[in-house]
Each structure stands twice: as structure tokens, then as C-alpha cells.
Design a protein around this motif. Structure first.
Motif, PDB file in Angstrom:
ATOM      1  N   ASP A 115      -1.874 -15.726  19.713  1.00 57.17           N
ATOM      2  CA  ASP A 115      -1.541 -16.557  18.564  1.00 57.17           C
ATOM      3  C   ASP A 115      -2.720 -17.493  18.337  1.00 57.17           C
ATOM      4  OD1 ASP A 115      -0.636 -18.739  16.939  1.00 57.17           O
ATOM      5  OD2 ASP A 115       1.437 -18.207  17.395  1.00 57.17           O
ATOM      6  N   ALA A 116      -3.547 -17.185  17.339  1.00 53.21           N
ATOM      7  CA  ALA A 116      -4.780 -17.936  17.124  1.00 53.21           C
ATOM      8  C   ALA A 116      -4.503 -19.415  16.853  1.00 53.21           C
ATOM      9  CB  ALA A 116      -5.560 -17.332  15.965  1.00 53.21           C
ATOM     10  N   PRO A 155      -7.975  -8.602  21.533  1.00 57.25           N
ATOM     11  CA  PRO A 155      -7.996  -9.390  20.291  1.00 57.25           C
ATOM     12  C   PRO A 155      -8.139  -8.476  19.081  1.00 57.25           C
ATOM     13  CG  PRO A 155     -10.090  -9.581  21.432  1.00 57.25           C
ATOM     14  CD  PRO A 155      -9.172  -8.849  22.349  1.00 57.25           C
ATOM     15  N   ALA A 156      -7.373  -8.787  18.080  1.00 56.26           N
ATOM     16  CA  ALA A 156      -7.458  -8.029  16.830  1.00 56.26           C
ATOM     17  C   ALA A 156      -8.149  -8.913  15.815  1.00 56.26           C
ATOM     18  CB  ALA A 156      -6.064  -7.642  16.340  1.00 56.26           C
ATOM     19  N   ALA A 157      -9.434  -8.730  15.683  1.00 57.18           N
ATOM     20  CA  ALA A 157     -10.219  -9.586  14.793  1.00 57.18           C
ATOM     21  C   ALA A 157      -9.658  -9.549  13.381  1.00 57.18           C
ATOM     22  CB  ALA A 157     -11.679  -9.134  14.785  1.00 57.18           C
ATOM     23  N   GLY A 158      -9.387 -10.732  12.847  1.00 57.53           N
ATOM     24  CA  GLY A 158      -8.909 -10.827  11.480  1.00 57.53           C
ATOM     25  C   GLY A 158      -7.425 -10.576  11.322  1.00 57.53           C
ATOM     26  N   ALA A 159      -6.699 -10.311  12.435  1.00 56.17           N
ATOM     27  CA  ALA A 159      -5.289  -9.963  12.298  1.00 56.17           C
ATOM     28  C   ALA A 159      -4.436 -11.156  11.951  1.00 56.17           C
ATOM     29  CB  ALA A 159      -4.794  -9.331  13.605  1.00 56.17           C
ATOM     30  N   ASP A 160      -4.929 -12.365  12.249  1.00 56.90           N
ATOM     31  CA  ASP A 160      -4.107 -13.544  12.018  1.00 56.90           C
ATOM     32  C   ASP A 160      -4.345 -14.167  10.645  1.00 56.90           C
ATOM     33  OD1 ASP A 160      -4.782 -14.051  15.361  1.00 56.90           O
ATOM     34  OD2 ASP A 160      -2.752 -13.781  14.600  1.00 56.90           O
ATOM     35  N   GLY A 161      -5.104 -13.540   9.795  1.00 63.02           N
ATOM     36  CA  GLY A 161      -5.340 -14.092   8.478  1.00 63.02           C
ATOM     37  C   GLY A 161      -6.395 -13.295   7.751  1.00 63.02           C
ATOM     38  N   PRO A 162      -6.750 -13.702   6.556  1.00 62.62           N
ATOM     39  CA  PRO A 162      -7.779 -12.987   5.793  1.00 62.62           C
ATOM     40  C   PRO A 162      -9.100 -12.984   6.550  1.00 62.62           C
ATOM     41  CG  PRO A 162      -6.609 -14.598   4.429  1.00 62.62           C
ATOM     42  CD  PRO A 162      -6.195 -14.857   5.833  1.00 62.62           C
ATOM     43  N   ARG A 163      -9.797 -11.854   6.502  1.00 59.78           N
ATOM     44  CA  ARG A 163     -11.067 -11.713   7.195  1.00 59.78           C
ATOM     45  C   ARG A 163     -12.201 -11.788   6.192  1.00 59.78           C
ATOM     46  NH1 ARG A 163     -14.691  -7.643   8.314  1.00 59.78           N
ATOM     47  NH2 ARG A 163     -13.446  -6.143   7.148  1.00 59.78           N
ATOM     48  N   THR A 164     -13.241 -12.549   6.562  1.00 57.44           N
ATOM     49  CA  THR A 164     -14.439 -12.607   5.730  1.00 57.44           C
ATOM     50  C   THR A 164     -15.406 -11.556   6.249  1.00 57.44           C
ATOM     51  OG1 THR A 164     -14.120 -14.990   5.418  1.00 57.44           O
ATOM     52  CG2 THR A 164     -16.272 -14.074   4.848  1.00 57.44           C
ATOM     53  N   LEU A 206     -16.104  -5.403  20.740  1.00 57.20           N
ATOM     54  CA  LEU A 206     -15.225  -5.449  19.571  1.00 57.20           C
ATOM     55  C   LEU A 206     -15.746  -4.478  18.511  1.00 57.20           C
ATOM     56  CD1 LEU A 206     -14.765  -9.318  19.139  1.00 57.20           C
ATOM     57  CD2 LEU A 206     -13.092  -7.719  20.097  1.00 57.20           C
ATOM     58  N   ASP A 207     -14.860  -4.059  17.642  1.00 62.46           N
ATOM     59  CA  ASP A 207     -15.242  -3.224  16.511  1.00 62.46           C
ATOM     60  C   ASP A 207     -15.979  -4.095  15.505  1.00 62.46           C
ATOM     61  OD1 ASP A 207     -15.527  -1.584  14.342  1.00 62.46           O
ATOM     62  OD2 ASP A 207     -13.374  -1.229  14.038  1.00 62.46           O
ATOM     63  N   PRO A 208     -17.248  -3.825  15.217  1.00 65.11           N
ATOM     64  CA  PRO A 208     -17.992  -4.673  14.275  1.00 65.11           C
ATOM     65  C   PRO A 208     -17.307  -4.795  12.922  1.00 65.11           C
ATOM     66  CG  PRO A 208     -19.477  -3.183  15.417  1.00 65.11           C
ATOM     67  CD  PRO A 208     -18.087  -2.750  15.774  1.00 65.11           C
ATOM     68  N   ALA A 209     -16.628  -3.733  12.500  1.00 62.79           N
ATOM     69  CA  ALA A 209     -15.974  -3.764  11.188  1.00 62.79           C
ATOM     70  C   ALA A 209     -14.833  -4.777  11.147  1.00 62.79           C
ATOM     71  CB  ALA A 209     -15.458  -2.371  10.835  1.00 62.79           C
ATOM     72  N   GLY A 210     -14.325  -5.186  12.307  1.00 61.90           N
ATOM     73  CA  GLY A 210     -13.194  -6.108  12.318  1.00 61.90           C
ATOM     74  C   GLY A 210     -13.568  -7.546  12.590  1.00 61.90           C
ATOM     75  N   ILE A 211     -14.874  -7.825  12.726  1.00 65.07           N
ATOM     76  CA  ILE A 211     -15.295  -9.188  13.065  1.00 65.07           C
ATOM     77  C   ILE A 211     -15.406 -10.032  11.804  1.00 65.07           C
ATOM     78  CG2 ILE A 211     -17.180 -10.579  14.012  1.00 65.07           C
ATOM     79  CD1 ILE A 211     -17.762  -8.344  15.957  1.00 65.07           C
ATOM     80  N   ASP A 212     -14.782 -11.186  11.837  1.00 66.99           N
ATOM     81  CA  ASP A 212     -14.855 -12.156  10.745  1.00 66.99           C
ATOM     82  C   ASP A 212     -16.162 -12.928  10.889  1.00 66.99           C
ATOM     83  OD1 ASP A 212     -14.580 -14.347   9.014  1.00 66.99           O
ATOM     84  OD2 ASP A 212     -12.422 -14.502   9.373  1.00 66.99           O
ATOM     85  N   VAL A 213     -17.001 -12.955   9.855  1.00 67.80           N
ATOM     86  CA  VAL A 213     -18.304 -13.617   9.960  1.00 67.80           C
ATOM     87  C   VAL A 213     -18.165 -15.133  10.067  1.00 67.80           C
ATOM     88  CG1 VAL A 213     -19.502 -11.761   8.747  1.00 67.80           C
ATOM     89  CG2 VAL A 213     -18.672 -13.756   7.456  1.00 67.80           C
ATOM     90  N   GLN A 214     -16.965 -15.661   9.855  1.00 63.75           N
ATOM     91  CA  GLN A 214     -16.749 -17.098  10.011  1.00 63.75           C
ATOM     92  C   GLN A 214     -16.034 -17.436  11.317  1.00 63.75           C
ATOM     93  OE1 GLN A 214     -14.811 -18.475   6.421  1.00 63.75           O
ATOM     94  NE2 GLN A 214     -16.724 -18.443   5.261  1.00 63.75           N
ATOM     95  N   ALA A 215     -15.788 -16.415  12.155  1.00 59.62           N
ATOM     96  CA  ALA A 215     -15.157 -16.646  13.455  1.00 59.62           C
ATOM     97  C   ALA A 215     -16.211 -17.095  14.460  1.00 59.62           C
ATOM     98  CB  ALA A 215     -14.475 -15.375  13.948  1.00 59.62           C
ATOM     99  N   ALA A 216     -15.867 -18.068  15.304  1.00 60.59           N
ATOM    100  CA  ALA A 216     -16.815 -18.597  16.281  1.00 60.59           C
ATOM    101  C   ALA A 216     -17.036 -17.603  17.415  1.00 60.59           C
ATOM    102  CB  ALA A 216     -16.307 -19.923  16.842  1.00 60.59           C
ATOM    103  N   PHE A 217     -18.259 -17.552  17.894  1.00 57.27           N
ATOM    104  CA  PHE A 217     -18.631 -16.654  18.989  1.00 57.27           C
ATOM    105  C   PHE A 217     -17.743 -16.883  20.208  1.00 57.27           C
ATOM    106  CE2 PHE A 217     -21.549 -15.507  22.569  1.00 57.27           C
ATOM    107  CZ  PHE A 217     -21.770 -14.170  22.233  1.00 57.27           C
ATOM    108  N   TYR A 218     -17.500 -18.144  20.539  1.00 63.67           N
ATOM    109  CA  TYR A 218     -16.689 -18.453  21.719  1.00 63.67           C
ATOM    110  C   TYR A 218     -15.238 -18.069  21.515  1.00 63.67           C
ATOM    111  CZ  TYR A 218     -20.462 -20.918  24.106  1.00 63.67           C
ATOM    112  OH  TYR A 218     -21.636 -21.208  24.750  1.00 63.67           O
ATOM    113  N   ASP A 219     -14.726 -18.209  20.300  1.00 64.32           N
ATOM    114  CA  ASP A 219     -13.328 -17.856  20.036  1.00 64.32           C
ATOM    115  C   ASP A 219     -13.092 -16.360  20.148  1.00 64.32           C
ATOM    116  OD1 ASP A 219     -12.740 -20.494  19.659  1.00 64.32           O
ATOM    117  OD2 ASP A 219     -12.775 -20.417  17.467  1.00 64.32           O
ATOM    118  N   LEU A 220     -14.151 -15.577  19.987  1.00 61.95           N
ATOM    119  CA  LEU A 220     -14.014 -14.118  20.083  1.00 61.95           C
ATOM    120  C   LEU A 220     -14.261 -13.605  21.497  1.00 61.95           C
ATOM    121  CD1 LEU A 220     -15.791 -12.990  16.781  1.00 61.95           C
ATOM    122  CD2 LEU A 220     -13.334 -13.111  17.243  1.00 61.95           C
ATOM    123  N   GLY A 221     -14.445 -14.523  22.442  1.00 60.96           N
ATOM    124  CA  GLY A 221     -14.637 -14.112  23.829  1.00 60.96           C
ATOM    125  C   GLY A 221     -16.033 -14.323  24.360  1.00 60.96           C
TER     126      GLY A 221
END
Length: 619
Positions: A454-455, A503-512, A532-547
Motif C-alpha cells: 500500500d504505497a 512491487p507493481a510500478a504504477g499500480a497504485d495510481g496513474p503512471r507517468t 523491474l519492468d522498464p515499461a512499468g516504471i513511473d518517471v516521477q517515482a523516487a529511486f529509493y521508493d522503488l527499492g
């Protein structure tokens, strides 16, 4: 002259005043300069009330001023309390209050983050007063420093370490490291970690040079990296640096400590560095840095031991009735000897529980480590695990109960458990059902669906924890469970805690999504590093928050340098939290340095100029 932690430094300074004592990107100091400046500051501290039994806080960034401050406190007869400026204000305030610290050294750069209460002396700002009385003589039984470690009751506890133990530790290092090239010793450990004592004084008390860096991840970025011949290193950090190809080129000896050491890493160290000798050291803060220490030969097949007991330590392997166990039988490790600390500051009950009368030597004490070990037939110690829930993570000692107490203190959390997965802390929480989300639903409400992420809940919880705990004690991942698993006796079953969901990148909201070729390339690099799957990474997500973590930043800097044909340094990456900001920096055709980086470099230049100025005036 009575032998103290710092007395051999003074002797070295008198003998070789023009030799370089400290190399740092912010400037360098000779032994003579460090001697004069620390003595002048010591006199000022004595005038302000420093002396035996008086703790003096040191809240100074990692420049040569840090060494001036530490030596000045010791020369004033006081003990130093390290206060990392990067620690949360709440924790710094607790350490100052709990230790009774009334005098604090800092710099203009760190003053704003200092706890309120103590008298503050600012290096470089305060006018030197007329010297008062000469410092009182320091005795071997006096306290040299106080280091706070994690506490099982939910609050940290201060360990008061004696000069006598420090002198014995340095003598033991002379014996074990005989023949090693200590002309350039890396100082990369936080002063809140007792490995720093081994780094700093093994160099300064033996005539070597310290190469002072911000942290281990900055080793390769140091202008003085090629001077480093000796490293003291935590195994997990070494693995990360080897993965990134970021070790100094002229390392000839390595001492591992702070975590379990594996043969695979020893083999890598011999194979991928210029190291000719590798050692393994073990010991709790309560035993003055280490109580066992020995070489790990190349070409072995067995997992490394934690070495033989040092010549100055009394080491027992005992059963539940405190009876000695023969070689080969597992028991709890107890230690005694000259390195034994006074105990815990203002914790008489905890001190009595952990520092017991030695049943084999009248009038002496021994410390109950909580570590399970056995003696080998060769007289070395093999580490087997813990008797409690204390863990070591990147060398830092963490009582899981302290983190769990902080988690359950969050209004969003009803129950919590914490474990180590790989090289990270993972928190498991059963959330309260009374915290409404913005959409009116119950945020993080317990469900029967098993573990989930739960982000929003993680962001709220980690923000609260970060206000009171250092970074290494804040769980990297928070997993939501409907209930904590319990054993037959109704107690928490840590072994039954599930693996965190992916982690499901972008699953908790709109992905940029990436919008430029640079952002697309960065997403590919992040995906490679973070699995992680590059296609699922939000460009506004912090590096640390993604692991991500600080060690991965070293590899990220190397990968970006190669991919974009542009020099990227670890300090640059600390200025950017996400792909979007990194992409804008990389795409800046003018090559202009971002303001935050430019300001940091200007401050560094100013510090270097100030250091040169002090050197030129003979201070």
C-alpha cells in the motif's frame, strides 16, 4: 605519559609534524596542523567546562574539522559523543538528553541541525578565549567515547567505552596487521559506528594518513582514492562496491566486520582487487570494536570463522547455566577483559542484566553478547546466529523490537513485525481500520487476501519513522497483512512471515510514462538495477521508493556514465530523486550544473579555502 586513545597521535605529531594526517576533498591537514588546532580547541573546551566524565557532543560534517573536534575533546579530558548531522533531530536530541551532554561542538554548516540545550562551540566562528586551567590528566579507566546502539526497549542506549580498552584494541591491531601497508587508511564509516574508531586511530596513532570520505559509496569519487591502501569494510557494502567496480585501485589489505563474512566474498576480494591480505574481525560495541580478529587465507574452501580471540579478551562459550562448553559445542558467547565497556549510560538495570559477574575470575565482569558460537578445534570462533532478535545490517546493530515499537506507535498501525530480507529491513503491519483515505474508504483496512503493498500507507509510516530513526533503521518495504502469524504458544512466528509481494510500478495510481529518449534509457537502466519492468516504471517515482539504495547509486552512476558518455558522479545522483529530474539534467544542452549541486560544490570550495587559510596562518 599515560597511554590513552589519542596519546600516540600526539607523539606522531611531534615526531613528523609535516607528514599529512588527513586527506579529504574539503582539504588536507598535516600532523602538525591537526596537533595545533586540536590543542587550541581543547584549551577552549576546558575553559567551557570540559574534563573527565564530561561528555561533549560532536555534530560535524565529514571534513577535517571532524578530526580536529574528536581529538580536541579527548585532549580536554572529556569523552566524545558522536552526533551524525544526517540523523533525525529527534534521535540527536534524545542522545544529548540521555547522556547529559551540556557542551557541543559543531560547524556553521551543521549548527542549524544541532539539538537545543547544550552550550554550542562553533569551529571557525568562535573567538578563542584565553586558556583556562590545563586539561586534567586522563586515566585508563576514563571514558573515551559514548556510542549509542539500538535498544530492545524501543529507545537507543549509550555504551561508555574506556581509554584502556581503546589502547588494547590498537595494540592488537598492531599485532594482527603487522606487515600491512597502512600509509593510506580509508575513513568511510559514520562516527556513530565503532568501526570508525578503528579507522581513525589506527592511522593517526601509527603515522599513516586518513583518506576521509562521506561514506563508502563515495570512495571511488574521492580525489585521493589512489592513496588508499587499507580498507575496513562491511561485507554487504563490499559486495555492492565490487558489483559497481568502484573500489580504490591500490588497496592491499581489507578488514571485514559488522556482518557475517562468506567465502564467496573473500574469493572475490582476492580476485577483483589488489588485496594481498584479508582479515575478519568480530565484536560488539561493548567490547571496544572487536574481541576476535584473524586472517582469512586465500584459496580456502570452508566458510570463514570470526577468528581467534584477541590476546586481550577473555572469551567464554557457555551453556544456559553458565558452564563452559568444549570445542565443537554451540553456546552463548561471553566476553571480558580490558576491552569491556563501563556499561550503559544511565541504564543500571540493563547494565546489570548484560554485564554479569565473571564466575571464573573473582572481581571481574563479563558481557553477555547474545551471539551463538562454537570453538573450532583450532581455537577459532565460528558464528552461528543470535539468541534474540538483534540483527546486523550493513554493520549497524539493530534491535528489531525498537523498530517494531516505532511502527506500532504510528496511528495507522495496530500490530507490527520487522525482519531482514537480503540486505534490507522489511516491516509487516496490521493496519488500523480507523484511518480514512482521501476517497472515504478505509485506508489500508485489513483484508483476507494475504500480503499486499500500500504505497500511501508506506509513505505515511516511513515518514513518521524517518523523523525519529536513522535511515538504516527505516524499513525499505512495508507489507500489509490481515494478521501477524502466530506460533502454537501465541507468540509471533517470524519464520512464517511471507515474502513481500513484487512491487507493481504504477499500480497504485496513474503512471507517468517516459516522454523523451533519455527518460526511456534511464527507465531501462533502473529496470536492470531494480529488477523491474522498464515499461512499468513511473518517471516521477523516487529511486529509493522503488527499492533502490545508496550502494545501487554507485552502479547507477557507472551505468549512466557509459550510456550517456557524460561524467556522472554519486554526489550528483543524491540531488535527483526520479527519472524525470535526472532526464532534465542530462538533456540540458548548456551543461549547466543544477543549482543544488552548484551550491554544494561552492560550499566545499569555501571549506577548502578556509582550511588552506588556517594552514597558512600557522594554526
Amino acid at each position: 605519559m599515560t597511554e590513552t586513545l589519542h596519546s600516540e597521535f600526539v607523539a606522531q605529531a611531534v615526531k613528523n609534524p609535516d607528514a599529512t594526517a588527513v586527506h579529504a576533498d574539503a582539504g588536507s591537514l598535516t600532523y602538525g596542523e591537526l596537533n595545533r588546532r586540536s590543542q587550541e580547541l581543547a584549551e577552549r573546551l576546558v575553559a567551557d567546562g570540559a574534563g573527565p566524565g564530561v561528555p561533549v557532543g560532536i555534530c560535524v560534517e565529514r571534513t577535517p574539522d571532524l578530526l580536529v573536534a574528536i581529538l580536541a575533546v579527548l585532549r580536554a579530558g572529556s569523552c566524545y559523543l558522536p552526533l551524525d548531522p544526517n540523523y533525525p533531530a529527534e534521535r540527536l536530541a534524545f542522545m544529548v538528553r540521555d547522556s547529559g551532554t551540556r557542551l557541543l561542538l559543531t560547524t556553521p554548516a551543521s549548527r542549524a541541525g544541532c539539538p537545543a540545550g547544550p552550550t554550542v562551540v562553533v569551529l571557525g566562528e568562535d573567538v578563542t578565549t584565553e586558556p583556562g586551567e590545563a586539561p586534567s590528566a586522563v586515566m585508563p579507566e576514563d571514558t573515551a567515547y559514548i556510542i549509542y546502539t539500538s535498544g530492545s526497549t524501543g529507545t537507543p542506549k549509550g555504551v561508555a567505552v574506556r581509554h584502556a580498552g581503546c589502547v588494547a584494541m590498537l595494540a592488537e591491531m598492531d599485532r594482527v596487521l603487522e606487515g600491512c601497508d597502512l600509509s593510506g587508511v580509508a575513513a568511510a564509516s559514520s562516527v556513530c559506528f565503532d568501526m570508525s574508531v578503528m579507522e581513525i586511530f589506527n592511522a593517526l596513532c601509527r603515522g599513516g594518513s586518513l583518506v576521509l570520505v562521506e561514506s563508502a559509496v563515495h570512495l571511488a569519487e574521492s580525489r585521493h582514492a589512489d592513496r588508499i591502501t587499507h580498507l575496513d569494510m562491511v561485507p554487504s557494502v563490499m559486495n555492492g562496491l565490487l558489483d559497481a567496480g568502484a573500489l580504490p585501485p591500490n588497496v592491499r589489505s581489507i578488514v571485514f566486520g559488522g556482518e557475517a563474512l562468506r567465502r564467496k566474498l573473500v574469493d572475490r576480494a582476492f580476485r577483483e582487487t589488489g588485496a594481498e591480505r584479508v582479515f575478519n574481525a568480530y565484536g560488539p560495541t561493548e567490547g571496544t570494536v572487536f574481541c576476535s580478529f584473524g586472517p582469512v587465507p586465500a584459496g580456502g574452501t570452508d566458510e570463514p570463522t570470526i577468528g581467534p580471540p584477541t590476546s586481550t579478551a577473555r572469551v567464554y562459550v557457555l551453556d544456559a547455566e553458565l558452564r563452559r562448553l568444549p570445542a565443537g559445542e554451540a553456546g552463548e558467547l561471553f566476553i571480558g577483559g580490558v576491552g569491556l565497556a563501563h556499561g550503559y549510560v544511565n541504564r543500571p538495570r540493563t547494565t546489570a542484566e548484560r554485564f554479569l559477574p565473571d564466575p571464573f575470575l573473582d572481581g571481574e565482569r563479563m558481557y553477555r553478547t547474545g551471539d551463538l558460537v562454537r570453538f573450532t578445534e583450532d581455537g577459532e570462533l565460528r558464528f552461528l546466529g543470535r539468541t534474540d532478535h538483534q540483527v546486523k545490517l550493513r554493520g549497524y546493530r539493530i534491535e528489531l523490537e525498537e523498530v517494531e515499537a516505532r511502527l506500532t506507535g504510528c496511528p495507522e498501525v495496530r500490530e507490527a513485525a520487522v525482519v531482514v530480507r537480503g540486505n534490507r529491513l522489511v516491516g509487516y503491519v496490521v493496519p488500523t481500520s480507523s484511518v480514512p483515505a482521501q476517497d472515504g474508504t478505509q485506508q489500508g483496512a485489513a483484508t483476507p487476501d494475504g500480503p499486499r503493498l500500500d504505497a500511501a500507507l508506506q509513505s505515511a509510516v516511513t515518514a513518521r519513522l524517518a523523523a525519529g530513526l536513522p535511515d538504516y533503521m527505516v524499513p525499505a518495504t512495508v507489507v500489509v497483512l490481515p494478521a501477524l502469524p502466530l506460533g502454537p504458544g501465541g507468540k509471533l512466528d517470524r519464520d512464517a512471515l511471507p515474502e513481500p509481494p513484487a512491487p507493481a510500478a504504477g499500480a497504485d495510481g496513474p503512471r507517468t510514462a517516459p516522454s523523451t529518449p533519455t527518460e526511456t534509457a534511464l527507465a531501462e537502466i533502473w529496470g536492470e538495477l531494480l529488477d523491474l519492468d522498464p515499461a512499468g516504471i513511473d518517471v516521477q517515482a523516487a529511486f529509493y521508493d522503488l527499492g533502490g539504495d545508496s550502494l545501487l547509486l554507485v552502479r547507477l552512476a557507472r551505468l549512466m556514465t557509459r550510456r550517456f558518455d557524460r561524467r556522472v558522479r554519486v554526489p550528483d545522483l543524491f540531488s535527483f530523486r526520479d527519472i524525470a529530474s535526472l532526464g532534465r539534467w542530462l538533456d540540458d544542452d548548456s551543461g549547466a550544473t543544477p543549482e543544488v549541486v552548484r551550491s554544494a560544490r561552492q560550499r566545499a570550495d569555501a571549506r577548502r579555502a578556509a582550511l588552506r587559510g588556517r594552514g597558512n596562518t600557522g594554526r
